[in-house]
Design a protein around this motif. Structure first.
Motif, PDB file in Angstrom:
ATOM      1  N   ALA A  47       0.786  -1.244   0.000  1.00 34.00           N
ATOM      2  CA  ALA A  47       0.000   0.000   0.000  1.00 34.00           C
ATOM      3  C   ALA A  47       0.811   1.282   0.000  1.00 34.00           C
ATOM      4  N   SER A  48       0.874   1.980   1.133  1.00 32.37           N
ATOM      5  CA  SER A  48       1.443   3.325   1.207  1.00 32.37           C
ATOM      6  C   SER A  48       2.001   3.539   2.604  1.00 32.37           C
ATOM      7  N   VAL A  49       2.760   4.616   2.769  1.00 29.50           N
ATOM      8  CA  VAL A  49       3.301   4.961   4.088  1.00 29.50           C
ATOM      9  C   VAL A  49       2.168   5.013   5.130  1.00 29.50           C
ATOM     10  N   GLN A  50       1.078   5.709   4.770  1.00 27.22           N
ATOM     11  CA  GLN A  50      -0.013   5.900   5.730  1.00 27.22           C
ATOM     12  C   GLN A  50      -0.624   4.562   6.152  1.00 27.22           C
ATOM     13  N   ILE A  51      -0.876   3.691   5.185  1.00 24.72           N
ATOM     14  CA  ILE A  51      -1.473   2.386   5.505  1.00 24.72           C
ATOM     15  C   ILE A  51      -0.508   1.566   6.348  1.00 24.72           C
ATOM     16  N   ARG A  52       0.790   1.597   6.019  1.00 26.26           N
ATOM     17  CA  ARG A  52       1.755   0.791   6.773  1.00 26.26           C
ATOM     18  C   ARG A  52       1.909   1.279   8.209  1.00 26.26           C
ATOM     19  N   GLY A 102       2.420  11.761  15.536  1.00 21.21           N
ATOM     20  CA  GLY A 102       3.598  12.085  14.734  1.00 21.21           C
ATOM     21  C   GLY A 102       3.715  11.349  13.418  1.00 21.21           C
ATOM     22  N   LYS A 103       2.809  10.394  13.161  1.00 20.74           N
ATOM     23  CA  LYS A 103       2.928   9.604  11.923  1.00 20.74           C
ATOM     24  C   LYS A 103       1.743   9.840  11.006  1.00 20.74           C
ATOM     25  N   PRO A 104       1.992   9.940   9.702  1.00 26.61           N
ATOM     26  CA  PRO A 104       0.868  10.158   8.788  1.00 26.61           C
ATOM     27  C   PRO A 104      -0.004   8.907   8.658  1.00 26.61           C
ATOM     28  N   VAL A 105      -1.311   9.111   8.744  1.00 27.41           N
ATOM     29  CA  VAL A 105      -2.281   8.021   8.559  1.00 27.41           C
ATOM     30  C   VAL A 105      -3.448   8.550   7.727  1.00 27.41           C
ATOM     31  N   ASN A 106      -4.230   7.631   7.178  1.00 29.05           N
ATOM     32  CA  ASN A 106      -5.475   7.990   6.484  1.00 29.05           C
ATOM     33  C   ASN A 106      -6.557   8.132   7.554  1.00 29.05           C
ATOM     34  N   SER A 107      -7.023   9.360   7.800  1.00 26.05           N
ATOM     35  CA  SER A 107      -7.993   9.528   8.895  1.00 26.05           C
ATOM     36  C   SER A 107      -9.328   8.880   8.578  1.00 26.05           C
ATOM     37  N   LYS A 160      -9.430  16.257   3.688  1.00 30.59           N
ATOM     38  CA  LYS A 160     -10.518  16.078   2.711  1.00 30.59           C
ATOM     39  C   LYS A 160     -10.950  14.625   2.620  1.00 30.59           C
ATOM     40  N   ARG A 161     -12.219  14.437   2.262  1.00 32.54           N
ATOM     41  CA  ARG A 161     -12.709  13.085   1.988  1.00 32.54           C
ATOM     42  C   ARG A 161     -12.677  12.861   0.483  1.00 32.54           C
ATOM     43  N   GLY A 162     -11.784  11.974   0.039  1.00 29.56           N
ATOM     44  CA  GLY A 162     -11.723  11.676  -1.383  1.00 29.56           C
ATOM     45  C   GLY A 162     -12.413  10.353  -1.637  1.00 29.56           C
ATOM     46  N   CYS A 163     -11.755   9.262  -1.205  1.00 34.65           N
ATOM     47  CA  CYS A 163     -12.249   7.922  -1.543  1.00 34.65           C
ATOM     48  C   CYS A 163     -12.934   7.235  -0.368  1.00 34.65           C
ATOM     49  N   ASP A 164     -12.608   7.645   0.864  1.00 36.07           N
ATOM     50  CA  ASP A 164     -13.099   6.979   2.068  1.00 36.07           C
ATOM     51  C   ASP A 164     -12.670   5.509   2.116  1.00 36.07           C
ATOM     52  N   ALA A 165     -11.536   5.196   1.505  1.00 37.09           N
ATOM     53  CA  ALA A 165     -11.107   3.799   1.457  1.00 37.09           C
ATOM     54  C   ALA A 165      -9.588   3.631   1.483  1.00 37.09           C
ATOM     55  N   GLY A 166      -8.859   4.638   1.912  1.00 36.55           N
ATOM     56  CA  GLY A 166      -7.406   4.483   2.052  1.00 36.55           C
ATOM     57  C   GLY A 166      -6.624   4.642   0.766  1.00 36.55           C
ATOM     58  N   GLU A 167      -7.287   5.048  -0.319  1.00 40.37           N
ATOM     59  CA  GLU A 167      -6.619   5.011  -1.612  1.00 40.37           C
ATOM     60  C   GLU A 167      -6.100   6.341  -2.135  1.00 40.37           C
ATOM     61  N   CYS A 168      -6.553   7.473  -1.550  1.00 38.89           N
ATOM     62  CA  CYS A 168      -6.206   8.744  -2.190  1.00 38.89           C
ATOM     63  C   CYS A 168      -5.317   9.654  -1.345  1.00 38.89           C
ATOM     64  N   GLY A 169      -5.310   9.467  -0.028  1.00 37.06           N
ATOM     65  CA  GLY A 169      -4.441  10.267   0.832  1.00 37.06           C
ATOM     66  C   GLY A 169      -4.938  11.677   1.129  1.00 37.06           C
ATOM     67  N   ALA A 170      -6.095  12.071   0.593  1.00 38.49           N
ATOM     68  CA  ALA A 170      -6.586  13.438   0.820  1.00 38.49           C
ATOM     69  C   ALA A 170      -6.947  13.678   2.285  1.00 38.49           C
ATOM     70  N   GLY A 176       1.211   7.442  -1.807  1.00 38.38           N
ATOM     71  CA  GLY A 176      -0.154   7.126  -1.358  1.00 38.38           C
ATOM     72  C   GLY A 176      -1.082   8.333  -1.423  1.00 38.38           C
ATOM     73  N   ASN A 177      -0.634   9.384  -2.093  1.00 41.92           N
ATOM     74  CA  ASN A 177      -1.436  10.612  -2.212  1.00 41.92           C
ATOM     75  C   ASN A 177      -1.643  10.922  -3.685  1.00 41.92           C
ATOM     76  N   LEU A 178      -2.907  10.958  -4.094  1.00 44.14           N
ATOM     77  CA  LEU A 178      -3.192  11.221  -5.507  1.00 44.14           C
ATOM     78  C   LEU A 178      -3.434  12.712  -5.729  1.00 44.14           C
TER      79      LEU A 178
END
Ligand SMILES: Cc1cc2nc3c(=O)[nH]c(=O)nc-3n(C[C@H](O)[C@H](O)[C@H](O)COP(=O)(O)OP(=O)(O)OC[C@H]3O[C@@H](n4cnc5c(N)ncnc54)[C@H](O)[C@@H]3O)c2cc1C
Ligand code: FES
Ligand code: FES
Lengths: 281, 157
Positions: free
Chosen positions: A98-103, B54-59, B37-47, B131-133
Protein backbone atom coordinates in the motif's frame (compact mmCIF):
# COMPACT_ATOMS: atom_id res chain seq x y z
CA UNK A 1 -24.02 -0.36 13.90
CA UNK A 2 -21.66 -2.29 16.09
CA UNK A 3 -20.44 -2.24 19.67
CA UNK A 4 -16.79 -1.42 20.26
CA UNK A 5 -14.70 -3.31 22.83
CA UNK A 6 -11.25 -2.77 24.28
CA UNK A 7 -10.14 -6.12 25.67
CA UNK A 8 -7.05 -5.95 27.90
CA UNK A 9 -5.88 -9.57 27.61
CA UNK A 10 -5.91 -12.48 25.16
CA UNK A 11 -8.15 -14.37 27.58
CA UNK A 12 -10.67 -11.56 27.35
CA UNK A 13 -10.46 -11.58 23.53
CA UNK A 14 -11.14 -15.31 23.50
CA UNK A 15 -14.09 -15.06 25.87
CA UNK A 16 -15.64 -12.21 23.85
CA UNK A 17 -15.08 -14.12 20.59
CA UNK A 18 -16.63 -17.22 22.14
CA UNK A 19 -19.62 -15.29 23.46
CA UNK A 20 -20.36 -13.37 20.25
CA UNK A 21 -19.31 -15.99 17.69
CA UNK A 22 -19.71 -15.00 14.05
CA UNK A 23 -21.03 -11.53 14.93
CA UNK A 24 -17.63 -10.46 16.33
CA UNK A 25 -14.52 -9.38 14.41
CA UNK A 26 -11.07 -8.47 15.61
CA UNK A 27 -9.98 -4.94 14.71
CA UNK A 28 -6.24 -4.56 14.20
CA UNK A 29 -5.21 -1.72 11.86
CA UNK A 30 -8.65 -1.83 10.25
CA UNK A 31 -7.24 -1.24 6.76
CA UNK A 32 -8.98 -4.32 5.40
CA UNK A 33 -11.86 -4.64 7.85
CA UNK A 34 -13.16 -1.05 7.78
CA UNK A 35 -13.05 -0.97 3.97
CA UNK A 36 -14.92 -4.30 3.78
CA UNK A 37 -17.53 -3.02 6.26
CA UNK A 38 -18.03 0.15 4.25
CA UNK A 39 -18.61 -1.96 1.13
CA UNK A 40 -21.12 -4.06 3.04
CA UNK A 41 -19.03 -7.21 2.70
CA UNK A 42 -18.77 -7.58 6.48
CA UNK A 43 -21.39 -6.51 9.00
CA UNK A 44 -20.08 -7.37 12.45
CA UNK A 45 -22.04 -6.42 15.56
CA UNK A 46 -18.96 -6.36 17.76
CA UNK A 47 -15.47 -5.06 17.06
CA UNK A 48 -12.71 -6.12 19.45
CA UNK A 49 -9.72 -3.80 19.30
CA UNK A 50 -6.67 -6.08 19.55
CA UNK A 51 -4.35 -3.08 19.98
CA UNK A 52 -5.52 -2.58 23.56
CA UNK A 53 -4.29 -6.05 24.62
CA UNK A 54 -1.05 -5.46 26.47
CA UNK A 55 2.13 -7.03 25.09
CA UNK A 56 0.96 -7.53 21.50
CA UNK A 57 2.77 -4.39 20.32
CA UNK A 58 6.11 -6.03 21.08
CA UNK A 59 8.77 -7.72 18.99
CA UNK A 60 10.80 -10.27 20.94
CA UNK A 61 14.14 -11.44 19.53
CA UNK A 62 15.73 -14.52 21.11
CA UNK A 63 18.46 -16.89 19.94
CA UNK A 64 15.92 -19.18 18.24
CA UNK A 65 13.34 -16.80 16.87
CA UNK A 66 11.95 -13.35 16.31
CA UNK A 67 8.37 -13.07 17.53
CA UNK A 68 6.30 -10.24 16.06
CA UNK A 69 3.23 -9.38 18.17
CA UNK A 70 -0.20 -9.17 16.53
CA UNK A 71 -0.47 -5.39 17.06
CA UNK A 72 2.90 -4.60 15.44
CA UNK A 73 2.39 -2.50 12.32
CA UNK A 74 4.10 -3.14 9.01
CA UNK A 75 5.97 0.16 9.44
CA UNK A 76 7.32 -0.88 12.84
CA UNK A 77 8.20 -4.33 11.52
CA UNK A 78 10.10 -2.86 8.60
CA UNK A 79 12.14 -0.63 10.89
CA UNK A 80 12.93 -3.46 13.31
CA UNK A 81 13.97 -5.90 10.58
CA UNK A 82 16.43 -3.40 9.09
CA UNK A 83 18.96 -4.80 11.59
CA UNK A 84 18.38 -8.40 10.37
CA UNK A 85 19.52 -8.82 6.74
CA UNK A 86 18.54 -12.52 6.83
CA UNK A 87 14.89 -11.37 7.02
CA UNK A 88 15.28 -8.96 4.10
CA UNK A 89 12.70 -10.88 2.07
CA UNK A 90 10.00 -10.10 4.65
CA UNK A 91 11.11 -6.50 5.01
CA UNK A 92 10.80 -6.01 1.23
CA UNK A 93 7.37 -7.62 1.28
CA UNK A 94 6.19 -5.39 4.16
CA UNK A 95 7.48 -2.32 2.37
CA UNK A 96 5.58 -3.16 -0.80
CA UNK A 97 2.16 -3.00 0.95
CA UNK A 98 0.00 0.00 0.00
CA UNK A 99 1.44 3.32 1.21
CA UNK A 100 3.30 4.96 4.09
CA UNK A 101 -0.01 5.90 5.73
CA UNK A 102 -1.47 2.39 5.51
CA UNK A 103 1.75 0.79 6.77
CA UNK A 104 1.52 2.96 9.89
CA UNK A 105 -1.81 1.28 10.74
CA UNK A 106 -1.83 -2.13 9.05
CA UNK A 107 -0.45 -5.07 11.03
CA UNK A 108 1.49 -8.12 9.85
CA UNK A 109 -1.03 -10.38 11.60
CA UNK A 110 -3.91 -8.58 9.87
CA UNK A 111 -2.30 -9.07 6.45
CA UNK A 112 -2.13 -12.78 7.21
CA UNK A 113 -5.59 -13.17 8.81
CA UNK A 114 -7.30 -11.32 5.96
CA UNK A 115 -5.98 -14.19 3.82
CA UNK A 116 -6.01 -12.44 0.46
CA UNK A 117 -4.30 -14.54 -2.24
CA UNK A 118 -2.35 -11.36 -3.08
CA UNK A 119 -1.25 -10.50 0.49
CA UNK A 120 2.36 -9.42 0.11
CA UNK A 121 3.81 -10.72 3.35
CA UNK A 122 2.56 -14.29 2.98
CA UNK A 123 5.01 -15.59 0.31
CA UNK A 124 7.86 -14.08 2.37
CA UNK A 125 6.59 -15.72 5.57
CA UNK A 126 6.30 -19.04 3.71
CA UNK A 127 9.92 -19.06 2.50
CA UNK A 128 11.09 -18.08 6.00
CA UNK A 129 9.18 -21.03 7.48
CA UNK A 130 7.21 -18.74 9.84
CA UNK A 131 4.80 -20.13 12.41
CA UNK A 132 1.61 -18.51 13.59
CA UNK A 133 0.96 -18.40 17.33
CA UNK A 134 -2.73 -18.82 18.09
CA UNK A 135 -4.47 -18.27 21.41
CA UNK A 136 -7.75 -20.02 22.20
CA UNK A 137 -9.86 -21.37 25.03
CA UNK A 138 -7.62 -24.42 25.33
CA UNK A 139 -4.35 -22.47 25.35
CA UNK A 140 -1.82 -21.70 22.65
CA UNK A 141 -0.98 -23.58 19.46
CA UNK A 142 1.58 -22.99 16.71
CA UNK A 143 0.62 -23.51 13.06
CA UNK A 144 3.05 -23.28 10.11
CA UNK A 145 2.06 -20.37 7.87
CA UNK A 146 1.58 -22.72 4.90
CA UNK A 147 -1.18 -24.51 6.78
CA UNK A 148 -2.68 -21.35 8.33
CA UNK A 149 -4.38 -20.02 5.19
CA UNK A 150 -6.79 -22.50 3.62
CA UNK A 151 -8.31 -20.39 0.83
CA UNK A 152 -9.20 -16.83 -0.11
CA UNK A 153 -10.39 -15.18 3.12
CA UNK A 154 -10.18 -18.50 5.00
CA UNK A 155 -7.85 -19.58 7.80
CA UNK A 156 -7.65 -22.45 10.30
CA UNK A 157 -8.79 -20.13 13.12
CA UNK A 158 -11.65 -21.68 15.12
CA UNK A 159 -14.33 -19.78 17.03
CA UNK A 160 -12.70 -18.04 19.98
CA UNK A 161 -9.21 -18.16 18.49
CA UNK A 162 -6.99 -15.16 17.90
CA UNK A 163 -3.50 -14.79 16.42
CA UNK A 164 -1.15 -13.46 19.10
CA UNK A 165 2.13 -13.38 17.15
CA UNK A 166 4.03 -14.37 14.03
CA UNK A 167 7.15 -16.37 14.87
CA UNK A 168 10.16 -16.27 12.54
CA UNK A 169 12.73 -19.02 13.08
CA UNK A 170 16.35 -17.84 13.02
CA UNK A 171 17.87 -18.99 9.71
CA UNK A 172 21.52 -19.98 9.61
CA UNK A 173 23.90 -17.08 9.16
CA UNK A 174 24.43 -15.89 5.61
CA UNK A 175 20.86 -16.74 4.60
CA UNK A 176 19.36 -14.29 2.13
CA UNK A 177 16.07 -13.74 0.36
CA UNK A 178 14.42 -11.47 -2.19
CA UNK A 179 10.76 -10.49 -2.66
CA UNK A 180 9.58 -9.12 -5.99
CA UNK A 181 6.08 -8.14 -7.00
CA UNK A 182 4.43 -6.47 -9.93
CA UNK A 183 1.24 -4.42 -9.75
CA UNK A 184 -0.48 -2.00 -12.11
CA UNK A 185 1.11 0.84 -10.16
CA UNK A 186 3.86 0.61 -7.54
CA UNK A 187 1.73 1.87 -4.62
CA UNK A 188 -1.82 1.25 -3.43
CA UNK A 189 -2.51 -1.71 -5.65
CA UNK A 190 -2.50 -5.39 -4.84
CA UNK A 191 0.13 -7.48 -6.60
CA UNK A 192 -0.78 -8.97 -9.97
CA UNK A 193 1.81 -11.61 -9.15
CA UNK A 194 4.67 -11.91 -6.68
CA UNK A 195 7.59 -14.18 -5.86
CA UNK A 196 9.69 -14.76 -2.75
CA UNK A 197 12.97 -16.68 -2.94
CA UNK A 198 15.18 -17.65 -0.02
CA UNK A 199 18.57 -19.37 0.21
CA UNK A 200 19.67 -20.84 3.54
CA UNK A 201 22.92 -22.76 3.33
CA UNK A 202 22.45 -25.16 0.45
CA UNK A 203 18.65 -25.17 0.72
CA UNK A 204 16.27 -23.06 -1.35
CA UNK A 205 12.67 -22.01 -1.00
CA UNK A 206 10.49 -20.37 -3.63
CA UNK A 207 6.92 -19.18 -3.04
CA UNK A 208 4.50 -17.48 -5.42
CA UNK A 209 1.73 -15.01 -4.52
CA UNK A 210 -1.47 -13.99 -6.36
CA UNK A 211 -1.30 -16.87 -8.85
CA UNK A 212 -3.47 -19.40 -6.95
CA UNK A 213 -6.08 -19.39 -4.15
CA UNK A 214 -3.22 -19.69 -1.65
CA UNK A 215 0.55 -19.23 -1.87
CA UNK A 216 2.29 -22.01 -3.84
CA UNK A 217 5.76 -23.45 -3.28
CA UNK A 218 7.79 -24.42 -6.34
CA UNK A 219 9.38 -27.50 -4.79
CA UNK A 220 10.78 -28.96 -7.98
CA UNK A 221 12.74 -25.75 -8.57
CA UNK A 222 13.88 -25.74 -4.94
CA UNK A 223 15.31 -29.26 -5.40
CA UNK A 224 16.96 -28.32 -8.70
CA UNK A 225 18.73 -25.34 -7.11
CA UNK A 226 19.84 -27.42 -4.13
CA UNK A 227 21.26 -30.02 -6.51
CA UNK A 228 22.86 -27.84 -9.17
CA UNK A 229 23.31 -24.44 -7.54
CA UNK A 230 22.31 -21.04 -8.86
CA UNK A 231 23.28 -20.13 -12.42
CA UNK A 232 21.64 -18.34 -15.30
CA UNK A 233 20.55 -21.75 -16.59
CA UNK A 234 19.04 -23.02 -13.33
CA UNK A 235 17.31 -19.64 -12.74
CA UNK A 236 15.69 -19.94 -16.18
CA UNK A 237 14.65 -23.52 -15.47
CA UNK A 238 13.24 -22.50 -12.05
CA UNK A 239 11.18 -19.83 -13.83
CA UNK A 240 9.81 -22.46 -16.22
CA UNK A 241 8.85 -24.68 -13.28
CA UNK A 242 7.18 -21.73 -11.53
CA UNK A 243 5.10 -21.03 -14.63
CA UNK A 244 3.93 -24.64 -14.59
CA UNK A 245 3.09 -24.53 -10.87
CA UNK A 246 0.99 -21.31 -11.07
CA UNK A 247 -2.82 -21.73 -11.28
CA UNK A 248 -3.87 -18.11 -11.78
CA UNK A 249 -7.25 -16.61 -12.58
CA UNK A 250 -8.13 -13.78 -14.95
CA UNK A 251 -9.36 -10.59 -13.28
CA UNK A 252 -8.98 -6.80 -13.53
CA UNK A 253 -5.31 -7.06 -12.60
CA UNK A 254 -4.37 -9.39 -15.43
CA UNK A 255 -5.21 -12.46 -17.43
CA UNK A 256 -4.21 -15.93 -16.32
CA UNK A 257 -1.73 -16.17 -19.23
CA UNK A 258 -0.13 -12.84 -18.34
CA UNK A 259 0.14 -13.84 -14.67
CA UNK A 260 1.91 -17.08 -15.57
CA UNK A 261 4.49 -15.22 -17.69
CA UNK A 262 4.84 -12.53 -15.04
CA UNK A 263 5.45 -14.89 -12.16
CA UNK A 264 8.06 -16.80 -14.17
CA UNK A 265 9.90 -13.54 -14.90
CA UNK A 266 9.70 -12.51 -11.24
CA UNK A 267 11.18 -15.82 -10.08
CA UNK A 268 14.05 -15.56 -12.55
CA UNK A 269 14.76 -11.92 -11.63
CA UNK A 270 14.58 -12.63 -7.90
CA UNK A 271 17.03 -15.53 -8.22
CA UNK A 272 19.45 -13.50 -10.33
CA UNK A 273 19.21 -10.61 -7.85
CA UNK A 274 20.02 -13.00 -5.05
CA UNK A 275 22.99 -14.32 -7.03
CA UNK A 276 24.32 -10.79 -7.49
CA UNK A 277 23.92 -10.11 -3.77
CA UNK A 278 26.51 -12.84 -3.32
CA UNK A 279 24.40 -15.33 -1.41
CA UNK A 280 25.82 -18.80 -1.21
CA UNK A 281 24.07 -20.79 -3.94
CA UNK B 1 -20.89 5.20 24.83
CA UNK B 2 -17.14 5.51 25.23
CA UNK B 3 -15.60 8.88 26.02
CA UNK B 4 -12.33 9.73 24.32
CA UNK B 5 -9.88 12.43 25.32
CA UNK B 6 -7.32 13.49 22.73
CA UNK B 7 -5.51 16.55 21.49
CA UNK B 8 -5.98 18.03 18.04
CA UNK B 9 -3.38 20.62 17.06
CA UNK B 10 -2.32 20.73 20.72
CA UNK B 11 -5.83 21.56 21.95
CA UNK B 12 -7.53 19.03 24.24
CA UNK B 13 -10.93 17.64 23.23
CA UNK B 14 -13.31 15.22 24.90
CA UNK B 15 -15.63 13.35 22.56
CA UNK B 16 -18.20 10.56 22.69
CA UNK B 17 -18.28 9.43 19.07
CA UNK B 18 -20.55 6.61 18.01
CA UNK B 19 -18.30 3.67 17.14
CA UNK B 20 -18.62 3.73 13.36
CA UNK B 21 -17.46 7.35 13.05
CA UNK B 22 -13.95 7.95 11.82
CA UNK B 23 -11.33 10.48 12.80
CA UNK B 24 -12.08 12.20 9.49
CA UNK B 25 -15.82 12.46 10.35
CA UNK B 26 -15.04 13.97 13.73
CA UNK B 27 -12.49 16.46 12.41
CA UNK B 28 -14.74 17.73 9.65
CA UNK B 29 -18.17 17.49 11.25
CA UNK B 30 -17.61 18.04 14.99
CA UNK B 31 -14.44 20.09 15.24
CA UNK B 32 -14.93 22.23 12.12
CA UNK B 33 -11.49 21.31 10.79
CA UNK B 34 -12.19 20.81 7.10
CA UNK B 35 -8.56 20.82 5.93
CA UNK B 36 -8.45 17.03 5.78
CA UNK B 37 -10.52 16.08 2.71
CA UNK B 38 -12.71 13.08 1.99
CA UNK B 39 -11.72 11.68 -1.38
CA UNK B 40 -12.25 7.92 -1.54
CA UNK B 41 -13.10 6.98 2.07
CA UNK B 42 -11.11 3.80 1.46
CA UNK B 43 -7.41 4.48 2.05
CA UNK B 44 -6.62 5.01 -1.61
CA UNK B 45 -6.21 8.74 -2.19
CA UNK B 46 -4.44 10.27 0.83
CA UNK B 47 -6.59 13.44 0.82
CA UNK B 48 -7.61 12.71 4.43
CA UNK B 49 -4.01 12.36 5.70
CA UNK B 50 -3.31 13.69 9.20
CA UNK B 51 -0.48 13.07 11.66
CA UNK B 52 -1.45 10.67 14.44
CA UNK B 53 1.15 10.61 17.23
CA UNK B 54 3.60 12.08 14.73
CA UNK B 55 2.93 9.60 11.92
CA UNK B 56 0.87 10.16 8.79
CA UNK B 57 -2.28 8.02 8.56
CA UNK B 58 -5.47 7.99 6.48
CA UNK B 59 -7.99 9.53 8.90
CA UNK B 60 -10.81 7.82 6.95
CA UNK B 61 -9.49 4.45 8.20
CA UNK B 62 -9.15 5.31 11.91
CA UNK B 63 -12.14 4.98 14.23
CA UNK B 64 -12.55 7.95 16.56
CA UNK B 65 -13.33 5.67 19.53
CA UNK B 66 -9.79 4.27 19.26
CA UNK B 67 -8.12 7.60 19.96
CA UNK B 68 -7.85 7.79 23.76
CA UNK B 69 -4.71 9.75 24.57
CA UNK B 70 -3.84 10.40 20.93
CA UNK B 71 -2.19 13.53 19.55
CA UNK B 72 -3.54 14.55 16.13
CA UNK B 73 -2.10 17.24 13.88
CA UNK B 74 -4.06 18.50 10.88
CA UNK B 75 -3.10 21.04 8.24
CA UNK B 76 -4.73 23.70 10.45
CA UNK B 77 -2.04 22.96 13.06
CA UNK B 78 0.83 24.09 10.83
CA UNK B 79 2.23 27.61 10.82
CA UNK B 80 1.48 30.06 13.61
CA UNK B 81 1.10 33.71 14.48
CA UNK B 82 4.17 34.51 12.37
CA UNK B 83 2.53 33.15 9.24
CA UNK B 84 2.68 30.00 7.22
CA UNK B 85 4.92 27.01 7.80
CA UNK B 86 7.89 27.03 5.40
CA UNK B 87 6.55 24.02 3.56
CA UNK B 88 3.17 25.72 3.07
CA UNK B 89 4.96 28.78 1.68
CA UNK B 90 7.07 26.56 -0.54
CA UNK B 91 3.91 25.01 -2.06
CA UNK B 92 2.77 28.54 -2.96
CA UNK B 93 6.18 29.60 -4.28
CA UNK B 94 6.53 26.49 -6.43
CA UNK B 95 2.95 26.52 -7.82
CA UNK B 96 2.46 23.09 -6.24
CA UNK B 97 -1.34 23.25 -6.21
CA UNK B 98 -4.23 23.93 -8.53
CA UNK B 99 -7.59 22.91 -7.06
CA UNK B 100 -5.97 22.30 -3.66
CA UNK B 101 -7.91 19.16 -2.77
CA UNK B 102 -4.81 17.01 -2.30
CA UNK B 103 -2.72 19.80 -0.77
CA UNK B 104 -3.34 19.35 2.98
CA UNK B 105 -2.40 15.67 2.65
CA UNK B 106 0.61 16.40 0.46
CA UNK B 107 1.96 19.05 2.85
CA UNK B 108 1.54 16.79 5.89
CA UNK B 109 3.34 13.99 4.04
CA UNK B 110 6.15 16.43 3.29
CA UNK B 111 6.29 17.40 6.98
CA UNK B 112 6.34 13.77 8.08
CA UNK B 113 9.13 12.92 5.66
CA UNK B 114 11.29 15.89 6.63
CA UNK B 115 10.86 15.09 10.34
CA UNK B 116 12.32 11.61 9.84
CA UNK B 117 14.70 12.45 7.01
CA UNK B 118 15.65 16.14 6.70
CA UNK B 119 17.55 15.65 3.43
CA UNK B 120 15.64 13.17 1.27
CA UNK B 121 16.48 12.49 -2.35
CA UNK B 122 13.92 13.24 -5.03
CA UNK B 123 13.26 9.51 -5.39
CA UNK B 124 12.58 9.25 -1.64
CA UNK B 125 10.12 12.15 -1.82
CA UNK B 126 8.29 10.52 -4.73
CA UNK B 127 8.05 7.19 -2.97
CA UNK B 128 6.91 8.76 0.29
CA UNK B 129 4.00 10.63 -1.32
CA UNK B 130 2.94 7.72 -3.53
CA UNK B 131 -0.15 7.13 -1.36
CA UNK B 132 -1.44 10.61 -2.21
CA UNK B 133 -3.19 11.22 -5.51
CA UNK B 134 -3.26 14.58 -7.30
CA UNK B 135 -5.61 15.13 -10.22
CA UNK B 136 -4.15 18.49 -11.25
CA UNK B 137 -0.45 19.19 -10.91
CA UNK B 138 1.26 16.17 -12.39
CA UNK B 139 3.24 15.96 -9.12
CA UNK B 140 6.39 17.68 -10.46
CA UNK B 141 5.87 20.94 -8.56
CA UNK B 142 4.81 19.13 -5.39
CA UNK B 143 8.12 17.25 -5.39
CA UNK B 144 9.95 20.52 -6.11
CA UNK B 145 8.19 22.30 -3.22
CA UNK B 146 9.22 19.58 -0.76
CA UNK B 147 12.78 19.40 -2.14
CA UNK B 148 13.12 23.21 -1.85
CA UNK B 149 12.54 23.01 1.91
CA UNK B 150 14.63 19.85 2.24
CA UNK B 151 17.58 21.67 0.77
CA UNK B 152 17.18 24.77 2.90
CA UNK B 153 17.32 24.07 6.64
CA UNK B 154 14.62 23.69 9.30
CA UNK B 155 10.90 24.43 9.01
CA UNK B 156 9.04 26.43 11.66
CA UNK B 157 5.98 24.24 12.13
C1 LIG C 1 -5.71 1.27 -0.28
C2 LIG C 1 -5.24 -0.07 0.21
C3 LIG C 1 -4.15 -0.67 -0.41
C4 LIG C 1 -3.70 -1.92 0.02
N1 LIG C 1 -2.61 -2.47 -0.59
C5 LIG C 1 -2.15 -3.66 -0.17
C6 LIG C 1 -1.02 -4.25 -0.79
O1 LIG C 1 -0.38 -3.67 -1.68
N2 LIG C 1 -0.60 -5.48 -0.36
C7 LIG C 1 -1.24 -6.14 0.64
O2 LIG C 1 -0.82 -7.25 0.98
N3 LIG C 1 -2.32 -5.61 1.24
C8 LIG C 1 -2.79 -4.39 0.86
N4 LIG C 1 -3.89 -3.85 1.48
C9 LIG C 1 -4.59 -4.63 2.51
C10 LIG C 1 -4.27 -4.33 3.98
O3 LIG C 1 -3.70 -3.07 4.19
C11 LIG C 1 -3.38 -5.41 4.61
O4 LIG C 1 -3.94 -6.69 4.42
C12 LIG C 1 -3.17 -5.16 6.12
O5 LIG C 1 -1.94 -5.76 6.48
C13 LIG C 1 -4.26 -5.68 7.04
O6 LIG C 1 -3.88 -5.46 8.40
P1 LIG C 1 -4.81 -4.69 9.42
O7 LIG C 1 -4.07 -4.66 10.70
O8 LIG C 1 -5.25 -3.39 8.88
O9 LIG C 1 -6.02 -5.70 9.49
P2 LIG C 1 -7.58 -5.48 9.84
O10 LIG C 1 -8.26 -4.80 8.74
O11 LIG C 1 -7.71 -4.90 11.20
O12 LIG C 1 -8.01 -7.03 9.91
C14 LIG C 1 -8.03 -7.84 8.74
C15 LIG C 1 -8.76 -9.14 9.04
O13 LIG C 1 -7.99 -9.98 9.91
C16 LIG C 1 -8.66 -10.20 11.13
N5 LIG C 1 -7.64 -10.09 12.18
C17 LIG C 1 -6.77 -9.06 12.35
N6 LIG C 1 -5.92 -9.32 13.36
C18 LIG C 1 -6.23 -10.54 13.82
C19 LIG C 1 -5.70 -11.38 14.86
N7 LIG C 1 -4.66 -10.99 15.61
N8 LIG C 1 -6.26 -12.61 15.06
C20 LIG C 1 -7.30 -13.01 14.31
N9 LIG C 1 -7.85 -12.28 13.32
C21 LIG C 1 -7.32 -11.05 13.07
C22 LIG C 1 -9.73 -9.14 11.21
O14 LIG C 1 -10.83 -9.55 11.99
C23 LIG C 1 -10.08 -8.93 9.75
O15 LIG C 1 -10.96 -9.93 9.32
C24 LIG C 1 -4.36 -2.58 1.09
C25 LIG C 1 -5.45 -1.97 1.73
C26 LIG C 1 -5.89 -0.72 1.29
C27 LIG C 1 -7.04 -0.08 2.00
S1 FES D 1 -10.38 9.72 1.88
FE1 FES D 1 -8.99 8.66 3.13
S2 FES D 1 -7.56 7.90 1.71
FE2 FES D 1 -9.06 8.79 0.43
S1 FES E 1 -4.11 20.21 -6.82
FE1 FES E 1 -5.98 19.37 -7.46
S2 FES E 1 -5.80 17.32 -6.74
FE2 FES E 1 -3.84 18.09 -6.40
Amino acid sequence: MFAYHEPQSLAEVTSLLTAYGESARILAGGTDLLVQMRKGRQQPHHLLNIKTVSGLEQIAATEDSVEIGAAVTLGEGERFLAAYPEYGVLRQAMHSVASVQIRHRATLAGNLCNASPAADTVPALVVLGAKIKIHGARGDRLVPVERFITGPGRTVLLTGEVVSAVVLPRPESGSRGVYLRKARRPSLDLATASAAVFAAGGAWRIALGAVAPTVVRVREAERLLAREGLSAATAAEAARLARAEAKPITDVRGTAEYRRELVAALVEQALLALGEEGARP
Amino acid sequence: MKTVTLTVNNRPHTLTPSPERTLLDVLREDLGLTGAKRGCDAGECGACTVLLNGKPVNSCLVLAVELSGAAVVTIEGLGGPDGLDRLQQSFIDNFALQCGYCTPGMILMGKALLMQNPHPTEAEVKEFISGNLCRCTGYENIVKAIMAVAGGGEGNG
